[in-house]
Design a protein around this motif. Structure first.
Motif, mmCIF file in Angstrom:
data_model
loop_
_atom_site.group_PDB
_atom_site.id
_atom_site.type_symbol
_atom_site.label_atom_id
_atom_site.label_comp_id
_atom_site.label_asym_id
_atom_site.label_seq_id
_atom_site.Cartn_x
_atom_site.Cartn_y
_atom_site.Cartn_z
ATOM 1 N N LYS A 191 0.995 -1.105 0.080
ATOM 2 C CA LYS A 191 -0.112 0.149 -0.275
ATOM 3 C C LYS A 191 0.838 1.218 -0.020
ATOM 4 O O LYS A 191 1.887 1.317 0.718
ATOM 5 C CB LYS A 191 -0.553 -0.008 1.154
ATOM 6 C CG LYS A 191 -2.245 -0.934 1.066
ATOM 7 C CD LYS A 191 -2.885 -0.639 2.247
ATOM 8 C CE LYS A 191 -4.391 -1.719 2.092
ATOM 9 N NZ LYS A 191 -5.077 -1.381 3.099
ATOM 10 N N LEU A 232 -4.112 3.669 -1.941
ATOM 11 C CA LEU A 232 -4.681 2.582 -1.103
ATOM 12 C C LEU A 232 -4.697 1.298 -1.690
ATOM 13 O O LEU A 232 -5.139 0.165 -0.988
ATOM 14 C CB LEU A 232 -6.154 2.818 -0.575
ATOM 15 C CG LEU A 232 -6.371 4.296 -0.006
ATOM 16 C CD1 LEU A 232 -7.767 4.717 0.322
ATOM 17 C CD2 LEU A 232 -5.466 4.349 1.553
ATOM 18 N N SER A 274 -1.554 -4.108 -0.624
ATOM 19 C CA SER A 274 -1.768 -4.968 0.905
ATOM 20 C C SER A 274 -0.690 -4.595 1.653
ATOM 21 O O SER A 274 0.232 -4.165 1.018
ATOM 22 C CB SER A 274 -2.152 -6.533 0.453
ATOM 23 O OG SER A 274 -0.855 -6.933 0.363
ATOM 24 N N ASN A 275 -0.972 -4.966 2.993
ATOM 25 C CA ASN A 275 0.355 -4.915 3.871
ATOM 26 C C ASN A 275 0.973 -6.006 4.257
ATOM 27 O O ASN A 275 1.439 -6.272 5.456
ATOM 28 C CB ASN A 275 -0.278 -4.014 5.135
ATOM 29 C CG ASN A 275 -0.440 -2.550 4.762
ATOM 30 O OD1 ASN A 275 0.477 -1.899 3.906
ATOM 31 N ND2 ASN A 275 -1.201 -1.861 5.499
ATOM 32 N N ALA A 326 -7.653 -7.266 1.517
ATOM 33 C CA ALA A 326 -7.334 -6.521 0.344
ATOM 34 C C ALA A 326 -7.777 -7.176 -1.224
ATOM 35 O O ALA A 326 -8.437 -6.419 -2.035
ATOM 36 C CB ALA A 326 -5.826 -6.782 -0.124
#
Length: 141
Positions: free
Chosen positions: A56, A64, A67-68, A91
């Motif tokens: 992200k 945005l 994903s993390n 996500a």
């Protein structure tokens, strides 16, 4: 499938094929698959890989997007597993509306690598067939 006429594609979902996996990681657009398109399940599989491997904030036009997952690679496996599952499901729910996530499995492959398997099916699919996308997280030595 190689085509130059975009108006006569058999499927309305398509994208350029990313190059083959190198050391377990996709290396982006390259000449080994130049001119090829992915459609249907291959298109969704490629989209899942792009969403989950894009941190992200790294896409300047869509901060945005992604994903993390990368934040949890160095966590102990038992601590990382629920975070990776949550990040993957959230996500994919947000960025891939064509699918429903059935299950996300995270397992240790090597000391420095995790394997993430996303089981999914099409939302509007007639058949209840499910598909799997395998994703390598971290670096295997």
């Amino acid at each position: 499938m190689v085509t130059s006429d975009v108006n006569n594609l058999p499927n309305r979902f398509f994208q350029p094929a990313l190059s083959s996996q190198v050391d377990g990681h996709a290396s982006g657009l390259a000449s080994d698959r130049l001119g090829e398109l992915v459609t249907d399940t291959q298109d969704v599989d490629q989209c899942i890989r792009i969403i989950l491997t894009t941190p992200k904030g790294s896409d300047p036009h869509r901060p945005l997007f992604g994903s993390n997952l990368h934040l949890y690679i160095d966590y102990p496996v038992n601590s990382a597993r629920p975070h990776i599952v949550r990040e993957a499901v959230n996500a994919l729910r947000e960025w891939e509306p064509r699918i429903e996530v059935v299950k996300v499995t995270v397992s240790l492959v090597d000391v420095a690598a995790l394997a993430c398997v996303v089981e999914w099916k099409f939302v509007a699919g007639v058949a209840e067939e499910s598909f799997m996308t395998n994703l390598a997280l971290g670096t295997a030595k």
